[in-house]
Design a protein around this motif. Structure first.
Motif, PDB file in Angstrom:
ATOM      1  N   LYS A  64     -40.003  11.734  73.288  1.00 60.87           N
ATOM      2  CA  LYS A  64     -38.707  11.194  72.966  1.00 60.87           C
ATOM      3  C   LYS A  64     -38.912   9.963  72.168  1.00 60.87           C
ATOM      4  O   LYS A  64     -38.123   9.519  71.154  1.00 60.87           O
ATOM      5  CB  LYS A  64     -37.928  10.819  74.228  1.00 60.87           C
ATOM      6  CG  LYS A  64     -36.623  10.131  74.261  1.00 60.87           C
ATOM      7  CD  LYS A  64     -35.479  10.999  74.000  1.00 60.87           C
ATOM      8  CE  LYS A  64     -34.262  10.300  73.864  1.00 60.87           C
ATOM      9  NZ  LYS A  64     -33.153  10.960  73.559  1.00 60.87           N
ATOM     10  N   ALA A  65     -40.017   9.106  72.182  1.00 60.92           N
ATOM     11  CA  ALA A  65     -40.251   7.769  71.811  1.00 60.92           C
ATOM     12  C   ALA A  65     -40.355   8.080  70.081  1.00 60.92           C
ATOM     13  O   ALA A  65     -40.077   7.347  69.471  1.00 60.92           O
ATOM     14  CB  ALA A  65     -41.474   6.990  72.404  1.00 60.92           C
ATOM     15  N   VAL A  66     -41.173   9.180  69.929  1.00 58.35           N
ATOM     16  CA  VAL A  66     -41.193   9.536  68.553  1.00 58.35           C
ATOM     17  C   VAL A  66     -40.064  10.429  67.891  1.00 58.35           C
ATOM     18  O   VAL A  66     -39.736  10.232  66.523  1.00 58.35           O
ATOM     19  CB  VAL A  66     -42.602  10.296  68.471  1.00 58.35           C
ATOM     20  CG1 VAL A  66     -42.788  10.587  66.840  1.00 58.35           C
ATOM     21  CG2 VAL A  66     -43.944   9.503  69.129  1.00 58.35           C
ATOM     22  N   VAL A  67     -39.483  11.173  68.764  1.00 59.17           N
ATOM     23  CA  VAL A  67     -38.519  12.102  68.320  1.00 59.17           C
ATOM     24  C   VAL A  67     -37.070  11.593  68.955  1.00 59.17           C
ATOM     25  O   VAL A  67     -36.360  12.346  70.089  1.00 59.17           O
ATOM     26  CB  VAL A  67     -38.731  13.435  68.500  1.00 59.17           C
ATOM     27  CG1 VAL A  67     -37.706  14.306  67.872  1.00 59.17           C
ATOM     28  CG2 VAL A  67     -40.075  13.842  68.047  1.00 59.17           C
ATOM     29  N   PRO A  68     -36.615  10.420  68.785  1.00 61.59           N
ATOM     30  CA  PRO A  68     -35.429  10.167  69.527  1.00 61.59           C
ATOM     31  C   PRO A  68     -34.260  11.190  69.513  1.00 61.59           C
ATOM     32  O   PRO A  68     -33.441  10.803  70.336  1.00 61.59           O
ATOM     33  CB  PRO A  68     -34.998   8.674  68.734  1.00 61.59           C
ATOM     34  CG  PRO A  68     -35.715   8.513  67.606  1.00 61.59           C
ATOM     35  CD  PRO A  68     -36.981   9.466  67.643  1.00 61.59           C
ATOM     36  N   SER A 112     -53.836   7.175  67.290  1.00 63.18           N
ATOM     37  CA  SER A 112     -52.600   8.343  66.817  1.00 63.18           C
ATOM     38  C   SER A 112     -51.498   7.904  67.385  1.00 63.18           C
ATOM     39  O   SER A 112     -50.518   8.116  66.158  1.00 63.18           O
ATOM     40  CB  SER A 112     -53.272   9.527  67.414  1.00 63.18           C
ATOM     41  OG  SER A 112     -53.028   9.500  68.850  1.00 63.18           O
ATOM     42  N   PHE A 113     -51.129   7.706  68.349  1.00 60.42           N
ATOM     43  CA  PHE A 113     -49.579   7.422  68.948  1.00 60.42           C
ATOM     44  C   PHE A 113     -48.969   6.149  68.069  1.00 60.42           C
ATOM     45  O   PHE A 113     -48.025   6.363  67.441  1.00 60.42           O
ATOM     46  CB  PHE A 113     -49.417   7.397  70.263  1.00 60.42           C
ATOM     47  CG  PHE A 113     -48.081   7.359  70.784  1.00 60.42           C
ATOM     48  CD1 PHE A 113     -47.488   8.518  70.932  1.00 60.42           C
ATOM     49  CD2 PHE A 113     -47.466   6.010  71.117  1.00 60.42           C
ATOM     50  CE1 PHE A 113     -46.171   8.668  71.334  1.00 60.42           C
ATOM     51  CE2 PHE A 113     -46.127   6.243  71.663  1.00 60.42           C
ATOM     52  CZ  PHE A 113     -45.616   7.422  71.724  1.00 60.42           C
ATOM     53  N   ASP A 114     -49.586   4.995  68.104  1.00 64.78           N
ATOM     54  CA  ASP A 114     -49.237   3.896  67.595  1.00 64.78           C
ATOM     55  C   ASP A 114     -49.009   4.106  66.018  1.00 64.78           C
ATOM     56  O   ASP A 114     -47.981   3.695  65.259  1.00 64.78           O
ATOM     57  CB  ASP A 114     -50.528   2.800  67.799  1.00 64.78           C
ATOM     58  CG  ASP A 114     -49.804   1.650  67.132  1.00 64.78           C
ATOM     59  OD1 ASP A 114     -48.670   1.184  67.648  1.00 64.78           O
ATOM     60  OD2 ASP A 114     -50.686   0.882  66.117  1.00 64.78           O
ATOM     61  N   THR A 115     -49.876   5.151  65.191  1.00 61.69           N
ATOM     62  CA  THR A 115     -49.765   5.159  64.029  1.00 61.69           C
ATOM     63  C   THR A 115     -48.305   5.925  63.247  1.00 61.69           C
ATOM     64  O   THR A 115     -47.968   5.757  62.610  1.00 61.69           O
ATOM     65  CB  THR A 115     -50.885   5.614  63.267  1.00 61.69           C
ATOM     66  OG1 THR A 115     -52.201   4.794  63.406  1.00 61.69           O
ATOM     67  CG2 THR A 115     -50.872   6.033  61.593  1.00 61.69           C
ATOM     68  N   VAL A 116     -48.274   6.981  64.310  1.00 58.59           N
ATOM     69  CA  VAL A 116     -47.105   7.696  64.187  1.00 58.59           C
ATOM     70  C   VAL A 116     -45.998   6.854  64.203  1.00 58.59           C
ATOM     71  O   VAL A 116     -44.946   7.061  63.624  1.00 58.59           O
ATOM     72  CB  VAL A 116     -47.133   8.888  65.094  1.00 58.59           C
ATOM     73  CG1 VAL A 116     -45.839   9.606  65.237  1.00 58.59           C
ATOM     74  CG2 VAL A 116     -48.027   9.992  64.473  1.00 58.59           C
ATOM     75  N   GLN A 117     -45.867   6.001  65.420  1.00 59.95           N
ATOM     76  CA  GLN A 117     -44.843   5.146  65.363  1.00 59.95           C
ATOM     77  C   GLN A 117     -44.634   3.989  64.058  1.00 59.95           C
ATOM     78  O   GLN A 117     -43.411   3.593  63.811  1.00 59.95           O
ATOM     79  CB  GLN A 117     -44.770   4.029  66.635  1.00 59.95           C
ATOM     80  CG  GLN A 117     -44.766   4.924  67.964  1.00 59.95           C
ATOM     81  CD  GLN A 117     -43.509   5.270  68.239  1.00 59.95           C
ATOM     82  OE1 GLN A 117     -42.533   5.868  67.335  1.00 59.95           O
ATOM     83  NE2 GLN A 117     -42.824   5.293  69.541  1.00 59.95           N
ATOM     84  N   GLY A 478     -55.862  10.824  58.497  1.00 57.00           N
ATOM     85  CA  GLY A 478     -55.479  10.139  57.115  1.00 57.00           C
ATOM     86  C   GLY A 478     -54.511   8.898  57.106  1.00 57.00           C
ATOM     87  O   GLY A 478     -54.704   7.992  56.475  1.00 57.00           O
ATOM     88  N   SER A 479     -53.801   9.234  58.155  1.00 56.49           N
ATOM     89  CA  SER A 479     -52.647   8.203  58.327  1.00 56.49           C
ATOM     90  C   SER A 479     -53.334   7.017  58.969  1.00 56.49           C
ATOM     91  O   SER A 479     -53.005   5.807  58.636  1.00 56.49           O
ATOM     92  CB  SER A 479     -51.522   8.592  59.294  1.00 56.49           C
ATOM     93  OG  SER A 479     -50.864   9.808  58.727  1.00 56.49           O
ATOM     94  N   VAL A 480     -54.182   7.218  60.075  1.00 54.30           N
ATOM     95  CA  VAL A 480     -54.911   6.248  60.780  1.00 54.30           C
ATOM     96  C   VAL A 480     -55.861   5.346  59.839  1.00 54.30           C
ATOM     97  O   VAL A 480     -55.514   4.239  59.576  1.00 54.30           O
ATOM     98  CB  VAL A 480     -55.636   6.937  61.946  1.00 54.30           C
ATOM     99  CG1 VAL A 480     -56.765   5.841  62.592  1.00 54.30           C
ATOM    100  CG2 VAL A 480     -54.714   7.380  63.290  1.00 54.30           C
ATOM    101  N   PHE A 481     -56.619   6.162  59.017  1.00 52.30           N
ATOM    102  CA  PHE A 481     -57.593   5.202  58.152  1.00 52.30           C
ATOM    103  C   PHE A 481     -56.780   4.708  57.140  1.00 52.30           C
ATOM    104  O   PHE A 481     -57.195   3.888  56.459  1.00 52.30           O
ATOM    105  CB  PHE A 481     -58.707   5.952  57.873  1.00 52.30           C
ATOM    106  CG  PHE A 481     -59.673   6.570  58.939  1.00 52.30           C
ATOM    107  CD1 PHE A 481     -60.008   5.612  59.675  1.00 52.30           C
ATOM    108  CD2 PHE A 481     -59.880   7.897  59.387  1.00 52.30           C
ATOM    109  CE1 PHE A 481     -61.344   5.784  60.899  1.00 52.30           C
ATOM    110  CE2 PHE A 481     -60.661   7.915  60.526  1.00 52.30           C
ATOM    111  CZ  PHE A 481     -61.581   7.124  61.182  1.00 52.30           C
ATOM    112  N   GLY A 482     -55.959   5.297  56.540  1.00 52.84           N
ATOM    113  CA  GLY A 482     -55.158   4.998  55.410  1.00 52.84           C
ATOM    114  C   GLY A 482     -54.357   3.652  55.655  1.00 52.84           C
ATOM    115  O   GLY A 482     -54.457   2.531  54.824  1.00 52.84           O
TER     116      GLY A 482
END
Ligand code: FAD
Length: 496
Positions: A64-68, A112-117, A478-482
């Motif tokens: 829910k935190a990622v998909v409000p 992973s979680f933090d980068t998606v946020q 890619g998102s994390v390292f980018g």
């Protein structure tokens, strides 16, 4: 030669590159993105993806935190399960046969979680992946594994949002601009030489992030490093990832790293075009093989179609198809399971045959040994453990017993007409070998020392995948390292 200077140049225009660019901009750096493709086909392989991200999560609250936008009703009818840090590590380690660089694995999992946020904060919207990663199980949607979310609009939507955000933040992008060489001065990397058409140009920068993908679209490198036969593989994605970024870094002393003979390759429409079609990026998917038997031209099975969920086997089975005589195979289904086939099987362009008898089916299956095929199906049908219930939603343990190659799950006898068969070849997704980076993405030389001013992220990072790949780790890594590369390059440039 124009004389321009930026704090940070990012080479590439896919997800890893855009994350790097956005993150460098956050540091206050001036940023230029160099995209080899024209604007209409920008975004590299990232554009072709389904947009799935593998994240650590502990159930509904995290999702829910990622998909409000998730409603209470949706939450009530869904079992999101959990994907813990330990499970993520277990998957990365076991699927790569414990070869993955553990330090890099830790960076992916823990960010992973933090980068998606963070991506959300940049304007990317995420949705729960009900269509692909959840099954309706006893009245509830049940998710399996760590791929619960995907970017709104898939890869195309992800790339669109990232470019939109880059434009708003004043990041410059140059299309049809191919990086060919790294410029150096006495302190380290000092910019990039590019070609625009046939004209060469030097663009100066205090730091450079390489995010220009692997060498999967380079036929010569594929054959040289992945082995014979890979020149014939179809490229599932962009035509622009020809290994330039890797080569540019090796030319100034970067260390080659990871499994150079390994790649992500799948069973893919046999007569697919040479490169992926950006307007129909998913047309070639043939991912419903766990419910099939796959036979080669000798009419024989050659792998365990039901070894695990598709996500854990698909990336290694393309090579196995390539190794069959003639480098093709057929996926064979009967009418008990055809309703489970993914939508792509119904698209125009699928090499499909259909018949009411197995004899007639085999007659239509190009280049398959008739007698062997009938014997294979007979032997397989007789080996199915029919007392175990078939259930596509779980690893049902409905297996065969006593075959040279047993099927471990979803063993459905091929006996109810009409029968359907689809022909597949090998589709290459991306390559595993690349550059060595440290946990802050600094590119390393052969003595494990950083090359000042040079950072890397995305597909061209080596040391992550060996022999196989857990689905939807590519965009996440890619998102994390980018993001880290942009931040570090930005800081480095501004301190210079
Ligand atoms: C069909 C398909 C489906 C996939 N589905 C998923 C999924 O759902 N989830 C997932 O995690 N992964 C998926 N993947 C894998 C995923 O695409 C990659 O792991 C990820 O997109 C890599 O991102 P990247 O930024 O490193 O590379 P890319 O997105 O490929 O970007 C590389 C960029 O570099 C540019 N470039 C190349 N050479 C040069 C040069 N010399 N100068 C300037 N620019 C250059 C290219 O034009 C491109 O823009 C899929 C891949 C394919 C092909």
């Amino acid at each position: 030669m124009a004389d321009q200077t930026y704090d940070v140049i990012v080479v590439g225009g896919g997800n890893a590159a855009l994350c790097a660019a956005l993150s460098a901009k956050e540091q206050g750096a001036s940023v230029l993105v160099l995209e080899r493709a024209p604007e209409e086909t920008r975004g590299g392989n990232s554009h072709y993806t389904g947009g799935g991200f593998r994240i650590v999560h502990h159930g509904a609250d995290d999702i829910k935190a990622v998909v409000p936008d998730l409603t209470d009703e949706e939450i009530a009818k869904t079992d999101f399960g959990e994907y813990s840090r330990d499970q993520y590590f277990d998957d990365l380690f076991s699927i790569t046969q414990y070869y993955i660089d553990p330090d890099l694995a830790e960076v992916i999992v823990d960010n992973s979680f933090d980068t998606v946020q963070w991506l959300r904060s940049q304007g990317v919207r995420f949705l729960a992946n009900y269509g692909r990663q959840a099954f309706n199980h006893k009245g509830k949607f049940k998710f399996f594994g760590g791929v619960v979310i995907y970017a709104n609009g898939g890869g195309a939507g992800l790339i669109e949002s990232e470019y939109e955000c880059a434009a708003k933040k004043g990041i410059d992008v140059r299309y049809k601009t191919r990086a060919i060489e790294l410029l150096e001065d006495d302190e380290g990397v000092a910019g990039v030489r590019v070609t625009v058409g046939r004209k060469k140009e030097d663009i100066h920068a205090k730091a450079v992030v390489l995010a220009s993908g692997g060498f999967e679209a380079n036929r010569e490198m594929r054959t040289k490093y992945l082995g014979p036969g890979f020149d014939q593989a179809k490229v599932r994605g962009t035509r622009y990832n020809t290994g330039d970024g890797i080569q540019m870094a090796l030319d100034i002393g970067a260390q080659s790293y990871g499994q150079w003979s390994g790649c992500h390759s799948v069973a893919w429409e046999r007569y697919a075009p040479t490169f992926g079609d950006p307007n129909e990026p998913h047309a070639g998917y043939r991912h419903s093989y766990p419910f099939s038997i796959m036979v080669n031209s000798e009419g024989k099975r050659f792998l365990d179609e039901g070894a695990d969920f598709r996500n854990y086997t698909y990336a290694k089975y393309g090579r196995v198809v390539l190794q069959q005589p003639g480098s093709f195979a057929w996926q064979v289904f009967d009418s008990q399971v055809t309703h489970l086939l993914r939508d792509e099987y119904k698209l125009r362009g699928a090499t499909k045959v259909k018949a009411d008898t197995l004899e007639e089916l085999c007659d239509k299956m190009q280049d398959v040994d008739f007698q062997n095929f009938l014997a294979t199906v007979k032997e397989y049908n007789a080996a199915v453990k029919r007392d175990v219930t078939f259930d596509p939603n779980i690893k049902d343990g409905r297996c065969t017993e006593g075959l040279a190659i047993d099927k471990t799950n979803w063993a459905n006898p091929i006996e109810e007409p009409p029968f359907e068969a689809y022909s597949v070849g090998c589709g290459i997704t991306f390559t595993f070998g690349g550059l060595k980076i440290d946990t802050t993405t600094r590119v390393q030389d052969i003595e494990d020392l950083e090359i000042p001013g040079l950072y890397a992220a995305g597909e061209l990072v080596g040391g992550l995948y060996y022999n196989n790949y857990p689905g939807s780790t590519g965009l996440m890594a890619g998102s994390v390292f980018g993001r880290i590369a942009g931040r570090e390059a930005g800081k480095f440039a501004l301190a210079k």
